[in-house]
Scaffold this motif. Structure first.
Motif, PDB file in Angstrom:
ATOM      1  N   ASN A   1       0.814  -1.094   0.084  1.00  0.00           N
ATOM      2  CA  ASN A   1       0.249  -0.057  -0.043  1.00  0.00           C
ATOM      3  C   ASN A   1       0.971   1.365   0.015  1.00  0.00           C
ATOM      4  O   ASN A   1       0.610   2.240  -0.615  1.00  0.00           O
ATOM      5  CB  ASN A   1      -0.902  -0.140   1.128  1.00  0.00           C
ATOM      6  CG  ASN A   1      -2.055  -1.111   1.149  1.00  0.00           C
ATOM      7  OD1 ASN A   1      -2.248  -1.702  -0.038  1.00  0.00           O
ATOM      8  ND2 ASN A   1      -2.382  -1.635   2.112  1.00  0.00           N
ATOM      9  N   ARG A   2       2.060   1.200   0.658  1.00  0.00           N
ATOM     10  CA  ARG A   2       2.902   2.228   0.618  1.00  0.00           C
ATOM     11  C   ARG A   2       3.588   2.827  -0.484  1.00  0.00           C
ATOM     12  O   ARG A   2       3.607   3.748  -0.766  1.00  0.00           O
ATOM     13  CB  ARG A   2       3.872   2.196   1.853  1.00  0.00           C
ATOM     14  CG  ARG A   2       5.006   3.314   2.179  1.00  0.00           C
ATOM     15  CD  ARG A   2       6.053   2.794   2.928  1.00  0.00           C
ATOM     16  NE  ARG A   2       6.718   1.929   2.456  1.00  0.00           N
ATOM     17  CZ  ARG A   2       7.965   1.561   3.243  1.00  0.00           C
ATOM     18  NH1 ARG A   2       8.386   2.249   4.255  1.00  0.00           N
ATOM     19  NH2 ARG A   2       8.542   0.459   2.594  1.00  0.00           N
ATOM     20  N   GLU A   3       3.699   1.513  -1.299  1.00  0.00           N
ATOM     21  CA  GLU A   3       4.290   1.635  -2.638  1.00  0.00           C
ATOM     22  C   GLU A   3       3.450   2.343  -3.671  1.00  0.00           C
ATOM     23  O   GLU A   3       3.619   3.258  -4.401  1.00  0.00           O
ATOM     24  CB  GLU A   3       4.980   0.421  -2.961  1.00  0.00           C
ATOM     25  CG  GLU A   3       5.614   0.486  -4.361  1.00  0.00           C
ATOM     26  CD  GLU A   3       5.960  -0.757  -4.900  1.00  0.00           C
ATOM     27  OE1 GLU A   3       6.875  -0.929  -5.787  1.00  0.00           O
ATOM     28  OE2 GLU A   3       5.839  -1.669  -4.211  1.00  0.00           O
ATOM     29  N   ALA A   4       2.182   1.812  -3.412  1.00  0.00           N
ATOM     30  CA  ALA A   4       1.123   2.409  -4.202  1.00  0.00           C
ATOM     31  C   ALA A   4       0.635   3.725  -3.814  1.00  0.00           C
ATOM     32  O   ALA A   4       0.757   4.756  -4.947  1.00  0.00           O
ATOM     33  CB  ALA A   4      -0.148   1.524  -4.313  1.00  0.00           C
ATOM     34  N   THR A   5       0.614   4.058  -2.839  1.00  0.00           N
ATOM     35  CA  THR A   5       0.448   5.444  -2.206  1.00  0.00           C
ATOM     36  C   THR A   5       1.565   6.402  -2.730  1.00  0.00           C
ATOM     37  O   THR A   5       1.301   7.459  -3.351  1.00  0.00           O
ATOM     38  CB  THR A   5       0.228   5.613  -0.650  1.00  0.00           C
ATOM     39  OG1 THR A   5      -0.873   4.819  -0.268  1.00  0.00           O
ATOM     40  CG2 THR A   5      -0.030   6.900  -0.101  1.00  0.00           C
ATOM     41  N   ALA A   6       2.777   6.040  -2.633  1.00  0.00           N
ATOM     42  CA  ALA A   6       4.084   6.806  -3.183  1.00  0.00           C
ATOM     43  C   ALA A   6       3.940   6.991  -4.441  1.00  0.00           C
ATOM     44  O   ALA A   6       4.272   8.153  -5.143  1.00  0.00           O
ATOM     45  CB  ALA A   6       5.264   6.035  -2.633  1.00  0.00           C
ATOM     46  N   VAL A   7       3.434   5.965  -5.313  1.00  0.00           N
ATOM     47  CA  VAL A   7       3.533   6.034  -6.686  1.00  0.00           C
ATOM     48  C   VAL A   7       2.125   7.337  -7.328  1.00  0.00           C
ATOM     49  O   VAL A   7       2.388   7.954  -7.994  1.00  0.00           O
ATOM     50  CB  VAL A   7       3.380   4.916  -7.493  1.00  0.00           C
ATOM     51  CG1 VAL A   7       3.028   4.932  -9.006  1.00  0.00           C
ATOM     52  CG2 VAL A   7       4.523   3.963  -7.325  1.00  0.00           C
ATOM     53  N   ALA A   8       1.227   6.967  -6.405  1.00  0.00           N
ATOM     54  CA  ALA A   8       0.089   7.910  -6.725  1.00  0.00           C
ATOM     55  C   ALA A   8       0.352   9.451  -6.482  1.00  0.00           C
ATOM     56  O   ALA A   8       0.136  10.323  -6.910  1.00  0.00           O
ATOM     57  CB  ALA A   8      -1.236   7.507  -5.902  1.00  0.00           C
ATOM     58  N   GLU A   9       1.342   9.522  -5.261  1.00  0.00           N
ATOM     59  CA  GLU A   9       1.524  10.958  -4.847  1.00  0.00           C
ATOM     60  C   GLU A   9       2.811  11.452  -6.010  1.00  0.00           C
ATOM     61  O   GLU A   9       2.677  12.626  -6.471  1.00  0.00           O
ATOM     62  CB  GLU A   9       2.126  10.827  -3.670  1.00  0.00           C
ATOM     63  CG  GLU A   9       1.177  10.602  -2.258  1.00  0.00           C
ATOM     64  CD  GLU A   9       2.034  10.586  -1.106  1.00  0.00           C
ATOM     65  OE1 GLU A   9       3.079  10.838  -0.908  1.00  0.00           O
ATOM     66  OE2 GLU A   9       1.407  10.560  -0.112  1.00  0.00           O
ATOM     67  N   VAL A  10       3.516  10.542  -6.490  1.00  0.00           N
ATOM     68  CA  VAL A  10       4.506  11.141  -7.485  1.00  0.00           C
ATOM     69  C   VAL A  10       3.980  11.624  -8.758  1.00  0.00           C
ATOM     70  O   VAL A  10       4.289  12.398  -9.275  1.00  0.00           O
ATOM     71  CB  VAL A  10       5.734   9.956  -7.601  1.00  0.00           C
ATOM     72  CG1 VAL A  10       6.500  10.305  -9.119  1.00  0.00           C
ATOM     73  CG2 VAL A  10       6.456   9.646  -6.737  1.00  0.00           C
ATOM     74  N   GLU A  11       2.871  10.708  -9.281  1.00  0.00           N
ATOM     75  CA  GLU A  11       1.959  11.080 -10.363  1.00  0.00           C
ATOM     76  C   GLU A  11       1.351  12.337 -10.216  1.00  0.00           C
ATOM     77  O   GLU A  11       1.271  13.129 -11.001  1.00  0.00           O
ATOM     78  CB  GLU A  11       0.813   9.971 -10.663  1.00  0.00           C
ATOM     79  CG  GLU A  11       0.101  10.082 -11.953  1.00  0.00           C
ATOM     80  CD  GLU A  11      -0.854   9.154 -11.970  1.00  0.00           C
ATOM     81  OE1 GLU A  11      -1.313   9.019 -13.102  1.00  0.00           O
ATOM     82  OE2 GLU A  11      -1.266   8.416 -11.112  1.00  0.00           O
ATOM     83  N   GLN A  12       0.816  12.969  -8.856  1.00  0.00           N
ATOM     84  CA  GLN A  12       0.041  14.106  -8.721  1.00  0.00           C
ATOM     85  C   GLN A  12       1.146  15.164  -8.789  1.00  0.00           C
ATOM     86  O   GLN A  12       0.872  16.279  -9.495  1.00  0.00           O
ATOM     87  CB  GLN A  12      -0.576  14.040  -7.451  1.00  0.00           C
ATOM     88  CG  GLN A  12      -1.252  15.263  -7.056  1.00  0.00           C
ATOM     89  CD  GLN A  12      -1.884  15.103  -5.800  1.00  0.00           C
ATOM     90  OE1 GLN A  12      -1.656  14.200  -4.914  1.00  0.00           O
ATOM     91  NE2 GLN A  12      -2.604  16.045  -5.379  1.00  0.00           N
ATOM     92  N   LEU A  13       2.509  14.951  -8.222  1.00  0.00           N
ATOM     93  CA  LEU A  13       3.357  15.990  -8.263  1.00  0.00           C
ATOM     94  C   LEU A  13       3.806  16.129  -9.669  1.00  0.00           C
ATOM     95  O   LEU A  13       4.101  17.333  -9.989  1.00  0.00           O
ATOM     96  CB  LEU A  13       4.620  15.445  -7.373  1.00  0.00           C
ATOM     97  CG  LEU A  13       4.289  15.661  -5.839  1.00  0.00           C
ATOM     98  CD1 LEU A  13       5.367  14.874  -5.261  1.00  0.00           C
ATOM     99  CD2 LEU A  13       4.132  16.935  -5.395  1.00  0.00           C
ATOM    100  N   LEU A  14       3.909  15.272 -10.635  1.00  0.00           N
ATOM    101  CA  LEU A  14       4.179  15.042 -11.949  1.00  0.00           C
ATOM    102  C   LEU A  14       3.356  15.852 -12.807  1.00  0.00           C
ATOM    103  O   LEU A  14       3.715  17.016 -13.567  1.00  0.00           O
ATOM    104  CB  LEU A  14       4.554  13.916 -12.656  1.00  0.00           C
ATOM    105  CG  LEU A  14       5.813  13.212 -12.297  1.00  0.00           C
ATOM    106  CD1 LEU A  14       5.800  11.838 -12.916  1.00  0.00           C
ATOM    107  CD2 LEU A  14       6.952  14.143 -12.674  1.00  0.00           C
TER     108      LEU A  14
END
Length: 345
Positions: free
Chosen positions: A110-123
């Protein structure tokens, strides 16, 4: 009577020396045996006492040993009970550890998926800053935050995504730095400045700097003569003749003057929009048109006009053209990462 007794003693035979010696030996032997028996008896008594003492000591030691053995048995029983309890707790701990490991694995995913979602939002935020506002600093901050968010994930795919982000960050850092805020503020100040600059038709004549001053030759005159001299000097300054080096522009009506000022503001506004879009051609064309209008219709000798022209030349000399990256590589890498996580689920 007496005689008969003496006669009987006299008739007995006297014991011999051998018998006497034998008797003595027998007595000595009996005495020796008696002494040995007494001595042996005494030794037996001593041995019996010693044995009884040692037996008592052995019994005491045996009792102590029995007590120690009992204590050891009790401790062994307690140790066995504790061992059973420890085994139960160990089994519970193993169960808890397995449950925690399962929970940790789920949290890690879940942490990995959350981190990837946050990275996508920042991009997406960085892309919007580049496309809509051309704000390189904000986009750079967003990309650095995305890279920092992926740092705790020590995974090969996360490392690969971070490498892609690092390339995008280096590309943004290599771009020439343009202070968009300062340039926009200068254009806003220029707009306010141009709204108060007088037109040529509104320009006031330049008065003689020596007007109102009594020359040294007239200072020797009396009070009445100085008074008439001052009146004469004012009469001479009622009409001022100035040289015009360029053709006089046509006089503008108040309505046309208002339109001219509004066109100047509009040109400066479109220049600000072109600045944000990094449209250098439109930016310089608008500033050039404003400069031409200032030279043609406004009083170029006014301090505010001079200040405005200097600021226009400074703004026109800036190069605002930039080729901003689209962040397509980073966005594609994030999308691939998300698809990989969805397949693993």
């Amino acid at each position: 009577m007496t005689n008969s007794t003496d006669a009987s003693f006299a008739t007995r035979p006297k014991p011999s020396m051998l018998a006497v010696g034998s008797m003595i030996l027998v007595i000595i032997a009996i005495l020796t045996l008696a002494w040995q028996w007494l001595n042996t008896r005494h030794r037996f008594n001593e041995i019996e006492k010693s044995l009884s003492i040692k037996l008592e000591a052995y019994q005491a030691l045996n009792q102590q040993s029995l007590a120690l053995a009992k204590q050891a048995e009790e401790r062994s029983t307690q140790a066995n009970a504790r061992t059973v309890i420890l085994e139960q707790k160990l089994a519970e701990s193993r169960d808890q550890q397995e449950a925690l490991q399962t929970l940790y694995t789920q949290l890690a995913e879940n942490r990995e998926a959350t981190a990837v979602a946050e990275v996508e939002q920042l991009l997406n935020i960085a892309k919007q800053q580049l496309q809509l506002a051309s704000n390189v600093k904000s986009a750079l901050l967003a990309l650095e935050a995305a890279d920092h968010r992926l740092e705790p994930l020590d995974l090969p795919r996360a490392v690969q995504l971070r490498q892609t982000l690092q390339l995008e960050i280096e590309t943004l850092r290599d771009l020439p730095q343009i202070d968009m805020i300062a340039l926009s503020a200068q254009l806003s100040y220029l707009t306010d400045l141009c709204s108060s600059i007088p037109l040529i038709s509104e320009r006031q004549p330049t008065l003689n700097s020596k007007a109102g001053k009594i020359p040294a030759s007239a200072q020797s005159l009396h009070g009445a003569q100085q008074f008439w001299w001052a009146i004469w000097d004012d009469i001479k300054n009622l009409v001022t003749v100035e040289r015009i080096d360029k053709p006089e522009p046509p006089l503008l009506s108040p309505e046309h003057a208002l339109y001219l000022r509004e066109n100047v503001k509009l040109r400066l506004l479109t220049a600000r929009i072109a600045l944000l879009q990094h449209d250098e051609n439109t930016y310089k064309a608008d500033l050039g048109m404003v400069k031409m209008w200032l030279n043609q219709y406004f009083d170029t000798k006014h301090p505010d006009t001079i200040k405005a022209l200097v600021l226009l030349n400074k703004l026109s000399s800036n190069n605002i053209s930039l080729e901003l990256p689209q962040l397509s590589d980073s966005l594609a890498a994030v999308n691939s990462y998300k698809l990989m996580l969805e397949k693993n689920e």
